[in-house]
Write an enzyme that holds these catalytic residues in place. Structure first.
Site, short mmCIF file in Angstrom:
data_model
loop_
_atom_site.label_atom_id
_atom_site.label_comp_id
_atom_site.label_asym_id
_atom_site.label_seq_id
_atom_site.Cartn_x
_atom_site.Cartn_y
_atom_site.Cartn_z
N TYR A 1 0.81 -1.22 0.00
CA TYR A 1 0.00 0.00 0.00
C TYR A 1 0.85 1.27 0.00
CZ TYR A 1 -4.63 -2.08 0.94
OH TYR A 1 -5.81 -2.74 0.86
N LYS B 1 4.78 -14.80 1.25
CA LYS B 1 4.92 -15.45 -0.06
C LYS B 1 6.41 -15.59 -0.33
CE LYS B 1 3.16 -17.15 -3.88
NZ LYS B 1 2.30 -18.35 -3.93
N ASP C 1 -1.22 -18.17 -0.15
CA ASP C 1 -2.25 -18.93 -0.88
C ASP C 1 -2.73 -20.12 -0.06
OD1 ASP C 1 0.34 -19.89 -1.26
OD2 ASP C 1 0.08 -20.42 -3.36
N ASP D 1 -5.40 -7.46 4.20
CA ASP D 1 -6.65 -6.88 3.69
C ASP D 1 -7.51 -7.97 3.08
OD1 ASP D 1 -8.50 -4.86 2.81
OD2 ASP D 1 -7.67 -5.13 0.80
N ASP E 1 -11.14 -10.06 4.81
CA ASP E 1 -12.47 -10.14 4.17
C ASP E 1 -12.90 -11.60 4.09
OD1 ASP E 1 -12.65 -7.38 3.79
OD2 ASP E 1 -13.44 -7.60 1.76
C1 IPM Z 1 -9.98 -2.06 4.86
C2 IPM Z 1 -10.42 -1.41 3.58
C3 IPM Z 1 -9.42 -0.34 3.18
C4 IPM Z 1 -8.09 -1.04 2.98
C5 IPM Z 1 -9.79 0.46 1.93
C6 IPM Z 1 -11.11 1.16 2.10
C7 IPM Z 1 -8.72 1.43 1.53
O1 IPM Z 1 -10.60 -2.36 2.57
O2 IPM Z 1 -9.83 -1.36 5.87
O3 IPM Z 1 -9.77 -3.27 4.86
O4 IPM Z 1 -7.84 -1.60 1.92
O5 IPM Z 1 -7.27 -1.02 3.91
MG MG Z 2 -10.39 -4.35 3.25
#
Ligand code: IPM
Ligand code: MG
Length: 352
Positions: free
Chosen positions: A141, A191, A223, A247, A251
């Site tokens: 990032y 990785k 992975d 990130d 999710d």
């Molecule tokens: C998170 C979100 C953020 C990230 C976005 C909104 C920039 O997806 O906090 O996980 O990628 O860090």
């Molecule tokens: Mg996120």
């Protein structure tokens, strides 16, 4: 206890869910005789509309001077033009960097009553209790160079995955420290079969592991980790990883809990104010309807009580009240129910 909390409701459902978390914090303060001062500020798309940038220097300064920062969510279709020079997400990244919060704690637990809300088979979900620690101010990032350039008649785009040894060390040290209050197992995810930055990550994690022989360390390729998270999620205790790997994996891990709306996060640095936010986004599709699940933000406020305000007992009380609300059948739409955002918070407040 006295504390100043900067509140950044942000965009979409952000203002709806932070409002409920503030009601919970207010109740905690009244009960314990604590003086919590809330200062609301603009950040994200709403700040772009008002000031032309997602995070003004003044707001960053206010956040840096606070005891903690509570954030709703940022972003939305209105600011989604891929060619735009200013984006709501820049505010979030600028805030994380500006506060130096290098470790993002994302606990994932599966409430027994929500096992059916997850698409995974129920037997896989028994005993899931994972603490994901995502490195938050480095990695893909933030690495330089990044941007566009022309080469050999083609347009190129570059992002850089850069880590210094100290950046890996401080976040993995935190992982080991927190593992000692849990099941004493750290999985470092990288990785290393492909990326040089991952080989440095693994080298540093190994060294930190040797300094903490009372905690078991294993290394896992990202992975494989993605696969194991759905195959055997209960086998993880603390998972620590690079910014973008974290990130993506968080999710995925959120699916275990039945809904993104349930999950809180805390971002911590070296002693400054912590940043607390639900892991879900601004959910423009349901914004303004009053149906978003406020539990992710309420549980983030609980993490704030614990990590920034030193109110462990109060933090645990909020977590118990949220759990009891779920046990009692309280469900917002994301969990297949009909409760409004406010009514869900009422269910928590009633049990606090
Ligand atoms: C998170 C979100 C953020 C990230 C976005 C909104 C920039 O997806 O906090 O996980 O990628 O860090
Ligand atoms: Mg996120």
């Amino acid at each position: 206890m006295k504390a100043t909390i900067v509140v950044l409701p942000g965009d979409g459902i952000g203002p709806e869910v932070t409002a409920e978390a503030l009601r919970v914090l207010g109740a905690v303060a009244r009960k314990g005789g604590h003086e919590l001062r809330f200062e609301e500020r603009l950040m994200g798309g709403c700040s772009i509309d008002a000031h032309g940038v997602a995070l003004t220097p003044e707001v960053l300064r206010d956040c840096q001077a606070a005891d903690a920062v509570l954030l709703g969510a940022v972003g939305g279709p209105k600011w989604d033009d891929p060619r735009a020079k200013v984006r709501p997400e820049q505010g979030l990244l600028g805030l994380r960097k500006g506060l130096g919060v290098f470790a993002n704690l994302r606990p994932v637990r599966v409430h027994p009553a929500l096992v059916d809300a997850s698409p995974l088979k129920a037997d896989r979900l028994v005993g899931v209790d994972i603490l994901v620690i995502r490195e938050l101010t480095g990695g893909l990032y933030f690495g330089e160079p990044k941007g566009r350039h022309m080469k050999d008649g083609h347009e190129h785009a570059v992002d850089t995955l850069d880590y210094a040894d100290y950046e890996v060390r401080r976040v993995t040290e935190l992982a080991f420290r927190l593992a000692k209050g849990r099941r004493r197992k750290v999985t470092s995810v990288d990785k290393a079969n492909v990326l040089e930055s991952s080989r440095l990550w693994r080298q540093v994690a190994t060294a930190v592991g040797q300094e903490n022989p009372d905690v078991a360390l294993d290394h896992m390729l990202v992975d494989t980790a993605a696969m194991r998270l759905v195959q055997a999620p209960a086998s993880f205790d603390v998972l620590v990883t690079e910014n973008m790997f974290g990130d993506i994996l968080t999710d995925e891990a959120a699916v275990l809990a039945g809904s993104m709306g349930m999950l809180p996060s805390a971002s911590l640095g070296a002693g400054g104010p912590g940043l607390y936010e639900p892991i879900h986004g601004s959910a423009p599709d349901i914004a303004g309807k009053g149906i978003a699940n406020p539990l992710g933000t309420i549980l983030s406020a609980a993490m704030m009580l614990r990590h920034s305000l030193g109110l462990e007992e109060e933090a645990a009380a909020v977590e118990r009240a949220a759990e009891a609300a779920i046990t009692g059948g309280a469900r917002t739409a994301d969990l297949g129910g009909t409760l409004s955002t406010r009514a869900m918070a009422d269910e928590v407040l009633r049990r606090l």
